[in-house]
Write a protein that holds these residues in place. Structure first.
Motif, mmCIF file in Angstrom:
data_model
loop_
_atom_site.group_PDB
_atom_site.id
_atom_site.type_symbol
_atom_site.label_atom_id
_atom_site.label_comp_id
_atom_site.label_asym_id
_atom_site.label_seq_id
_atom_site.Cartn_x
_atom_site.Cartn_y
_atom_site.Cartn_z
ATOM 1 N N GLU B 77 86.079 -21.419 18.659
ATOM 2 C CA GLU B 77 85.392 -21.150 17.398
ATOM 3 C C GLU B 77 83.879 -21.236 17.569
ATOM 4 O OE1 GLU B 77 88.933 -22.687 14.405
ATOM 5 O OE2 GLU B 77 87.447 -24.089 15.157
ATOM 6 N N VAL B 78 83.437 -22.240 18.306
ATOM 7 C CA VAL B 78 82.004 -22.379 18.576
ATOM 8 C C VAL B 78 81.491 -21.135 19.290
ATOM 9 C CG1 VAL B 78 80.293 -23.654 19.888
ATOM 10 C CG2 VAL B 78 82.112 -24.877 18.709
ATOM 11 N N PHE B 79 82.263 -20.746 20.261
ATOM 12 C CA PHE B 79 82.002 -19.550 21.044
ATOM 13 C C PHE B 79 81.798 -18.338 20.150
ATOM 14 C CE2 PHE B 79 83.225 -16.198 23.801
ATOM 15 C CZ PHE B 79 82.728 -16.613 25.034
ATOM 16 N N ALA B 80 82.748 -18.149 19.234
ATOM 17 C CA ALA B 80 82.698 -17.000 18.333
ATOM 18 C C ALA B 80 81.465 -17.076 17.440
ATOM 19 C CB ALA B 80 83.961 -16.942 17.488
ATOM 20 N N LEU B 81 81.139 -18.277 16.991
ATOM 21 C CA LEU B 81 79.950 -18.438 16.145
ATOM 22 C C LEU B 81 78.688 -18.079 16.920
ATOM 23 C CD1 LEU B 81 80.793 -21.720 14.237
ATOM 24 C CD2 LEU B 81 80.490 -19.463 13.264
ATOM 25 N N LEU B 82 78.633 -18.568 18.153
ATOM 26 C CA LEU B 82 77.471 -18.272 18.992
ATOM 27 C C LEU B 82 77.280 -16.765 19.149
ATOM 28 C CD1 LEU B 82 77.445 -20.849 21.880
ATOM 29 C CD2 LEU B 82 75.451 -19.893 20.764
ATOM 30 N N ILE B 83 78.400 -16.095 19.415
ATOM 31 C CA ILE B 83 78.312 -14.656 19.632
ATOM 32 C C ILE B 83 77.913 -13.950 18.349
ATOM 33 C CG2 ILE B 83 79.656 -12.615 20.204
ATOM 34 C CD1 ILE B 83 81.038 -14.167 22.310
ATOM 35 N N SER B 84 78.381 -14.470 17.205
ATOM 36 C CA SER B 84 77.992 -13.874 15.926
ATOM 37 C C SER B 84 76.483 -13.918 15.763
ATOM 38 C CB SER B 84 78.609 -14.637 14.758
ATOM 39 O OG SER B 84 79.997 -14.542 14.807
ATOM 40 N N VAL B 85 75.924 -15.083 16.060
ATOM 41 C CA VAL B 85 74.488 -15.224 15.878
ATOM 42 C C VAL B 85 73.747 -14.338 16.874
ATOM 43 C CG1 VAL B 85 72.568 -16.836 15.945
ATOM 44 C CG2 VAL B 85 74.709 -17.500 14.892
ATOM 45 N N ALA B 86 74.310 -14.259 18.086
ATOM 46 C CA ALA B 86 73.713 -13.370 19.082
ATOM 47 C C ALA B 86 73.686 -11.936 18.565
ATOM 48 C CB ALA B 86 74.509 -13.446 20.378
ATOM 49 N N ALA B 87 74.817 -11.520 17.990
ATOM 50 C CA ALA B 87 74.935 -10.148 17.505
ATOM 51 C C ALA B 87 73.938 -9.899 16.389
ATOM 52 C CB ALA B 87 76.351 -9.894 17.009
ATOM 53 N N MET B 88 73.797 -10.902 15.550
ATOM 54 C CA MET B 88 72.888 -10.784 14.426
ATOM 55 C C MET B 88 71.463 -10.618 14.920
ATOM 56 S SD MET B 88 72.780 -13.291 11.336
ATOM 57 C CE MET B 88 71.283 -13.643 10.471
ATOM 58 N N ARG B 89 71.123 -11.421 15.915
ATOM 59 C CA ARG B 89 69.774 -11.319 16.455
ATOM 60 C C ARG B 89 69.595 -9.965 17.124
ATOM 61 N NH1 ARG B 89 68.705 -16.254 18.785
ATOM 62 N NH2 ARG B 89 67.786 -16.690 16.771
ATOM 63 N N ALA B 90 70.672 -9.511 17.756
ATOM 64 C CA ALA B 90 70.608 -8.221 18.439
ATOM 65 C C ALA B 90 70.280 -7.122 17.446
ATOM 66 C CB ALA B 90 71.938 -7.937 19.115
ATOM 67 N N ALA B 91 70.856 -7.224 16.260
ATOM 68 C CA ALA B 91 70.643 -6.196 15.254
ATOM 69 C C ALA B 91 69.246 -6.320 14.663
ATOM 70 C CB ALA B 91 71.686 -6.314 14.161
ATOM 71 N N GLN B 92 68.533 -7.368 15.046
ATOM 72 C CA GLN B 92 67.198 -7.641 14.539
ATOM 73 C C GLN B 92 67.177 -7.774 13.028
ATOM 74 O OE1 GLN B 92 63.969 -5.980 16.471
ATOM 75 N NE2 GLN B 92 64.949 -6.178 18.448
ATOM 76 N N SER B 93 68.335 -8.034 12.472
ATOM 77 C CA SER B 93 68.349 -8.334 11.045
ATOM 78 C C SER B 93 68.391 -9.849 10.975
ATOM 79 C CB SER B 93 69.572 -7.722 10.379
ATOM 80 O OG SER B 93 70.743 -8.211 10.964
ATOM 81 N N LEU B 94 67.238 -10.435 10.956
ATOM 82 C CA LEU B 94 67.124 -11.845 11.309
ATOM 83 C C LEU B 94 66.918 -12.835 10.170
ATOM 84 C CD1 LEU B 94 64.643 -11.331 14.258
ATOM 85 C CD2 LEU B 94 66.966 -12.102 14.536
ATOM 86 N N PRO B 95 67.360 -12.602 8.966
ATOM 87 C CA PRO B 95 67.036 -13.618 7.981
ATOM 88 C C PRO B 95 67.788 -14.890 8.327
ATOM 89 C CG PRO B 95 68.587 -12.082 7.063
ATOM 90 C CD PRO B 95 68.305 -11.640 8.456
ATOM 91 N N PHE B 96 67.113 -15.997 8.283
ATOM 92 C CA PHE B 96 67.781 -17.297 8.393
ATOM 93 C C PHE B 96 68.382 -17.543 9.770
ATOM 94 C CE2 PHE B 96 69.269 -15.423 4.167
ATOM 95 C CZ PHE B 96 67.996 -15.494 3.637
ATOM 96 N N SER B 97 68.077 -16.719 10.765
ATOM 97 C CA SER B 97 68.790 -16.900 12.030
ATOM 98 C C SER B 97 68.289 -18.125 12.784
ATOM 99 C CB SER B 97 68.703 -15.659 12.900
ATOM 100 O OG SER B 97 67.434 -15.592 13.490
ATOM 101 N N ASP B 98 67.076 -18.568 12.493
ATOM 102 C CA ASP B 98 66.605 -19.793 13.138
ATOM 103 C C ASP B 98 67.439 -20.988 12.682
ATOM 104 O OD1 ASP B 98 64.758 -18.450 14.511
ATOM 105 O OD2 ASP B 98 63.027 -19.114 13.347
ATOM 106 N N LEU B 99 67.776 -20.954 11.396
ATOM 107 C CA LEU B 99 68.621 -22.022 10.861
ATOM 108 C C LEU B 99 69.998 -21.992 11.503
ATOM 109 C CD1 LEU B 99 67.905 -22.121 7.062
ATOM 110 C CD2 LEU B 99 68.056 -24.068 8.598
#
Lengths: 241, 241
Positions: B77-99
């Motif tokens: 699950e941690v793994f999947a969450l990490l990848i989600s955030v990675a994907a989000m950053r990849a899309a450069q749609s970055l609201p709140f991604s630092d959090l």
DNA sequence: ACATTTGGTGACAAAGTTTGGCACCATTTC
DNA sequence: GAAATGGTGCCAAACTTTGTCACCAAATGT
């Protein structure tokens, strides 16, 4: 030795050695056979999957699948994680998103109930659609994370939100609106709000919003937002159970 | 009443009422003044930020910033969450991604160290770039979450991976390759692998891969993967500290 | 100045919980 | 059948937590 420390020691030992016996564990952590048996029971109650086998060559074994972790997260962090997974699903790049979802469900469960209510109310405002291919996204910029607190307050308390908006031509205007929904057309994020001055809904690209301020006062009323056909509320997404 | 339950009750009460006094809390949870004071001390030791003020109108208050939650997550699950955030950053749609990132950092910290090693090794393989606008993504499909276990094993153990691949024209081939990297060109995900039969690197779109099987045997050697200029390793991303 | 309200600490006995020891049972393997 | 293992019930000893009480420190109202 403290009971919590002992539980941790047992879990660590089982993780390290793969399998062990009650007597070996007792010797290792310096407690009696009886105590270790009680601890194993308590750990199982806590959700650890511990297999055991009687007889010569038997012993106890921690199911590697159940290797788990505890983390203390702030609500804002949980929030950000939820939105990340939402964004990912929005982009329809969905590898492993069910797992991410199940992780979030657990986190959500551990949140205080009033926060869960808030979270759900915010998620109810979240909508997901697909960007039309002809949309120009060359000028996309990262969204300022400092927007979050004002947005959260505005959505949850139904306070008016004032901000500066820079339109496609670069012209700046000041707006004071009623935030009604968030729309993700990955990679773009939009605030969908009722603009009382113009008596109509407006879409604002999040990366063009700056200096948001909530205006405290009587909460505005929630309106039915007209969305295109292919826009779907986040909470209705297929694999979000 | 159990000490843990009481601690929870105190935190809940402080969250609900914002501020309270020791005596009020004592009455509420049915314990003595002294015990509540001890509990407050223990909670502070646990990391809760609790402000207190003496005198009339004083009391104790839980810093809303420190509202935290514990959750037990599986490594997957941690793994999947990490990848989600990675994907989000990849899309450069970055609201709140630092959090989201800071939440993940905490989760990562709580993981057993061998799993962190695995996680880092996998993340080292993760690369992020931007999709060229002329790429056709009309036929994109959700990626099967059942791919994860085989991929994880293949990457971590450096085992060959066999799967069925459906190319852009719909023709199916069977491949047996050495997985070298994952490339996210959101919303597309690619497996970058060395194809021994063709003696070259190949990119495989994740949503066109099916029936993956790991081939146990001697681990293959890691190769230097030639990436385009604008592709960035996940671990080198700006705000990933 | 002084009383009142609030958080905070130390000491100690009473109340409560955890622990170890023991007897004993069930299952598996040699 | 003997030995090695997990598992349960019971009880007194060891340990921890709790409440009471006396007292201190800081803020606030009169």
């Amino acid at each position: 030795m403290n009971i919590r420390l002992r539980h941790d020691a047992i879990v660590r030992s089982l993780r390290r050695n793969g399998t062990s016996t009650i007597d070996a564990l007792a010797a290792e952590v310096g407690a009696s056979r009886r105590t270790i048996l009680r601890d194993i029971g308590a750990l199982r109650d806590e959700g650890f999957v511990i297999h055991s086998e009687s007889g010569r060559g038997g012993g106890v074994q921690l199911d590697p699948q159940s290797v788990q972790t505890k983390a203390r997260l702030s609500v804002a962090e949980v929030f950000a994680l939820l939105i990340s997974v939402a964004a990912m699903r929005a982009a329809q790049s969905l590898p492993f998103s069910d797992l991410a979802d199940s992780g979030l469900a657990k986190i959500e469960k551990a949140l205080p109930s009033d926060k869960v209510r808030d979270l759900r109310r915010f998620l109810d405002c979240l909508h997901i659609g697909r960007l039309s291919p002809q949309q120009d996204i060359s000028d996309i910029k990262p969204i300022d994370p400092a927007l979050l607190p004002a947005f959260e307050t505005a959505f949850l308390q139904r306070f008016h939100l004032r901000f500066e908006y820079r339109d496609a031509k670069g012209a700046k205007t000041n707006r004071e609106v009623e935030p009604q929904a968030m729309l993700i057309l990955s990679p773009l994020w939009y605030l969908v709000a009722w603009d009382p001055a113009r008596e109509d809904f407006r879409h604002f690209r999040m990366d063009r919003i700056s200096k948001p301020v909530t205006i405290e006062g009587a909460p505005f009323r929630q309106r039915h937002v007209p969305f295109e056909n292919d826009v779907c509320p986040f909470n209705d997404l297929p694999s979000r159970k």
